[in-house]
Design an enzyme around this catalytic site. Structure first.
Site, PDB file in Angstrom:
ATOM      1  N   LYS A   5      -9.866   0.014  -2.147  1.00 38.06           N
ATOM      2  CA  LYS A   5     -10.123  -0.287  -0.737  1.00 38.06           C
ATOM      3  C   LYS A   5     -11.568   0.051  -0.370  1.00 38.06           C
ATOM      4  CE  LYS A   5      -8.145   0.522   3.862  1.00 38.06           C
ATOM      5  NZ  LYS A   5      -7.096   1.251   4.623  1.00 38.06           N
ATOM      6  N   CYS A  50      -4.418  -3.117   3.944  1.00 36.69           N
ATOM      7  CA  CYS A  50      -4.172  -2.704   5.327  1.00 36.69           C
ATOM      8  C   CYS A  50      -5.175  -3.349   6.280  1.00 36.69           C
ATOM      9  CB  CYS A  50      -4.173  -1.182   5.411  1.00 36.69           C
ATOM     10  SG  CYS A  50      -3.345  -0.531   6.880  1.00 36.69           S
ATOM     11  N   GLU A  57       0.841  -1.194   0.000  1.00 38.79           N
ATOM     12  CA  GLU A  57       0.000   0.000   0.000  1.00 38.79           C
ATOM     13  C   GLU A  57       0.881   1.251   0.000  1.00 38.79           C
ATOM     14  OE1 GLU A  57      -3.465   1.881   2.951  1.00 38.79           O
ATOM     15  OE2 GLU A  57      -1.839   0.642   3.770  1.00 38.79           O
TER      16      GLU A  57
END
Length: 356
Positions: A169, A220, A111
């Site tokens: 995301k 994440c 990321e």
């Protein structure tokens, strides 16, 4: 909850044996609750078929500058981060060229490995293109896309560039990637300007198809959400990845957050019986076997290139088939136990209240 209810509310005569009986019942309740919690782990994993296909994957940990950049130096800092990942990929490509390592079928960058949108900034585009050309393999790049602002995993093909379809995301970090109730909070504090523009969340998962690889990606802290990872597996993912950037949490020397994420990724490997590739900017990065064991891993605040051969498994596990229902059952039982405890406690108070 069950143990507390037994200890505090179980009716019985006021005898010397009552406390002992309560303790025994509480122990049994605790044991039962623990049994429910560890049951999934106690069940045998579906064995990986002897003839299962395999693939070679790599995770790149480029590392980032340790000191926080000023606002004036942020662009330079972002360029350094991307260049670090290019350099680490070039190093891996050289080892492959020298015959020290097999050529990977897929490379994962973390990321924010490019904080500048490569589709609108040619220098960054050229940097990533050079890395993809050197390794000769698709790279999943963690990119910050603009207009609207999105945190995405973009598949970069050698000689071709980014695929038109990518993963965005879905589960954004409150106060990190968006400000909830921004209009209200802005009237109280100016700190909302630290995140002047909210990220736009993705609407669905996306499984990348690369030959025999079906890659499901999360970014994440999404790894902590059961339904997000499960949706990839249900859509056919035979390999999972987690792209993450933990630099902000580690600058003061702490590693608890990144260690927690790695532990979650290992749980996902066991839950879905899939290999998981963890790519972090600063560590820990790892390649995890379907049984949760670390095949290879890195330390923190260092540049690292990880590579391993992993199985590609397409069947579904018991956890995939059952889905969230065990969680729902435990929540309902907990709520019911609390309600029952409250009712019994209220009834006990009424019995002990003296009548005038």
């Amino acid at each position: 909850t069950l143990a507390w209810a037994v200890l505090t509310l179980w009716p019985g005569p006021a005898t010397s044996a009552a406390p002992r009986r309560r303790a025994v019942l509480a122990t049994l309740a605790l044991a039962g609750t623990a049994g429910l919690a560890i049951l999934p782990a106690a069940l045998p994993l579906d064995p990986v078929p002897a003839g299962a296909a395999t693939t070679v994957v790599a995770a790149i940990q480029g590392n980032v500058p340790r000191a926080r950049a000023s606002l004036a130096d942020q662009v330079s800092d972002y360029q350094t981060v991307t260049q670090n990942h290019v350099a680490a990929t070039d190093k891996l490509a050289q080892e492959v060229s020298d015959g020290k390592l097999p050529k990977p079928d897929l490379v994962i960058w973390p990321e924010n490995s490019t904080e500048i949108d490569p589709t609108v900034y040619p220098p960054v585009y050229d940097q990533i293109a050079s890395a993809a050309k050197a390794i000769g393999t698709p790279i999943l790049v963690g990119a910050n896309l603009q207009n609207p602002q999105r945190n995405a995993g973009v598949l970069w093909l050698p000689g071709t560039g980014p695929e038109p379809h990518y993963y965005v995301k879905r589960q954004l970090v409150p106060f990190g990637e968006y400000i909830p109730f921004r209009s209200i909070i802005s009237k109280i504090t100016s700190l909302t300007q630290l995140q002047p523009v909210d990220y736009t969340p993705g609407r669905s998962n996306y499984v990348f198809h690369l030959g025999q690889i079906r890659l499901g990606d999360v970014i994440c802290y999404e790894v902590g959400f059961d339904n997000l990872v499960r949706s990839d597996v249900q859509d056919g993912a035979n390999l999972l990845s987690m792209q993450t950037n933990d630099a902000t949490f580690e600058r003061d020397g702490q590693t608890g957050e990144t260690g927690q994420q790695l532990a979650m990724a290992r749980i996902r490997a066991v839950e879905h019986d899939r290999a998981v590739v963890v790519a972090s900017t600063t560590g820990y990065s790892a390649i995890i076997a379907p049984d949760g064991q670390l095949i290879t891993s890195s330390g923190t605040w260092q540049q690292a290139e990880l590579e391993a051969r992993v199985p590609l498994v397409s069947y579904t596990t018991l956890a995939d088939r059952v889905g969230p229902w065990p969680e729902y059952v435990i929540v309902v039982l907990t709520v019911a136990a609390l309600a029952y405890a409250a009712i019994r406690q209220q009834a006990g108070r009424r019995r002990t209240t003296p009548v005038n």
